[in-house]
Design an enzyme around this catalytic site. Structure first.
Site, PDB file in Angstrom:
ATOM      1  N   GLY A  56       0.790  -1.226   0.000  1.00  0.00           N
ATOM      2  CA  GLY A  56       0.000   0.000   0.000  1.00  0.00           C
ATOM      3  C   GLY A  56       0.821   1.274   0.000  1.00  0.00           C
ATOM      4  O   GLY A  56       0.259   2.368   0.026  1.00  0.00           O
ATOM      5  N   HIS A  57       2.144   1.175  -0.043  1.00  0.00           N
ATOM      6  CA  HIS A  57       2.996   2.374   0.071  1.00  0.00           C
ATOM      7  C   HIS A  57       4.028   2.363  -1.035  1.00  0.00           C
ATOM      8  O   HIS A  57       5.187   2.062  -0.781  1.00  0.00           O
ATOM      9  CB  HIS A  57       3.672   2.400   1.441  1.00  0.00           C
ATOM     10  CG  HIS A  57       4.193   3.739   1.837  1.00  0.00           C
ATOM     11  ND1 HIS A  57       5.456   4.179   1.524  1.00  0.00           N
ATOM     12  CD2 HIS A  57       3.621   4.739   2.535  1.00  0.00           C
ATOM     13  CE1 HIS A  57       5.643   5.383   2.035  1.00  0.00           C
ATOM     14  NE2 HIS A  57       4.546   5.746   2.645  1.00  0.00           N
ATOM     15  N   PHE A  58       3.803   2.657  -2.172  1.00  0.00           N
ATOM     16  CA  PHE A  58       2.574   3.031  -2.847  1.00  0.00           C
ATOM     17  C   PHE A  58       2.413   2.099  -4.031  1.00  0.00           C
ATOM     18  O   PHE A  58       3.407   1.814  -4.703  1.00  0.00           O
ATOM     19  CB  PHE A  58       2.645   4.487  -3.326  1.00  0.00           C
ATOM     20  CG  PHE A  58       2.781   5.484  -2.216  1.00  0.00           C
ATOM     21  CD1 PHE A  58       1.657   5.857  -1.481  1.00  0.00           C
ATOM     22  CD2 PHE A  58       4.003   6.020  -1.874  1.00  0.00           C
ATOM     23  CE1 PHE A  58       1.773   6.785  -0.460  1.00  0.00           C
ATOM     24  CE2 PHE A  58       4.126   6.938  -0.852  1.00  0.00           C
ATOM     25  CZ  PHE A  58       3.008   7.323  -0.129  1.00  0.00           C
ATOM     26  N   LEU A  63       7.698   2.780  -2.056  1.00  0.00           N
ATOM     27  CA  LEU A  63       8.694   3.524  -1.288  1.00  0.00           C
ATOM     28  C   LEU A  63       8.688   3.007   0.141  1.00  0.00           C
ATOM     29  O   LEU A  63       7.617   2.792   0.722  1.00  0.00           O
ATOM     30  CB  LEU A  63       8.363   5.023  -1.259  1.00  0.00           C
ATOM     31  CG  LEU A  63       8.264   5.757  -2.588  1.00  0.00           C
ATOM     32  CD1 LEU A  63       7.813   7.192  -2.354  1.00  0.00           C
ATOM     33  CD2 LEU A  63       9.599   5.732  -3.307  1.00  0.00           C
TER      34      LEU A  63
END
Length: 151
Positions: A56-58, A63
């Protein structure tokens, strides 16, 4: 701990687990390549796409979250504080950060080289460490990390 008269002390993943309470997925130090107990440590974190936070990041542009870079620095710093002679035995926890700066993104495939040095110990309960994280010799994060002994 593995060492010879001409080489620095190093710690394997198993030895790190013997000193720190962190476990997967929150154990963020893969090995230690230089270690002077109670004074300084240099650890390595291999950043891989398989880490859960990258989902989820991203999506499409993974990252490493800055807070996890700081946590990896804190774990290397914790190895220093944990081995200071004459300190009470117990759990030292991350208690604060000062002057943290992020300089560039950290992405899957990077290898973080994290160097920490002890700044101070107060009342045998509080420690302060200066930390830097680099990728390919480039500074990605720096700051001061505080630790406190939990009763």
């Amino acid at each position: 701990m593995t060492n010879s008269p001409s080489s620095p002390v190093v710690l394997t993943n198993e030895e790190i687990m013997g000193l720190l309470p962190h476990r997967y997925p929150f154990a963020l130090v893969d090995r230690v390549v230089e270690y002077e107990p109670g004074k300084s440590a240099t650890g390595i974190k291999n950043v891989t796409i398989n880490e859960p936070h990258f989902q989820g990041h991203f999506p499409g542009r993974p990252l490493m979250p800055g807070v996890l870079i700081v946590e990896a620095m804190a774990q290397v710093g914790g190895l220093i504080v944990k081995q200071i002679p004459d300190l009470p035995k117990g759990l030292f926890v991350f208690a604060g950060i000062d002057s943290v700066r992020f300089r560039r993104p950290v992405v899957p495939g990077d290898q973080l080289l994290i160097n920490c040095e002890l700044i101070s110990i107060k009342r045998q309960r509080f420690g302060k460490v200066k930390g830097e994280a680099k990728v390919d010799g480039n500074l990605v994060c720096s700051g001061e990390l505080m630790f406190s002994l939990v009763d």
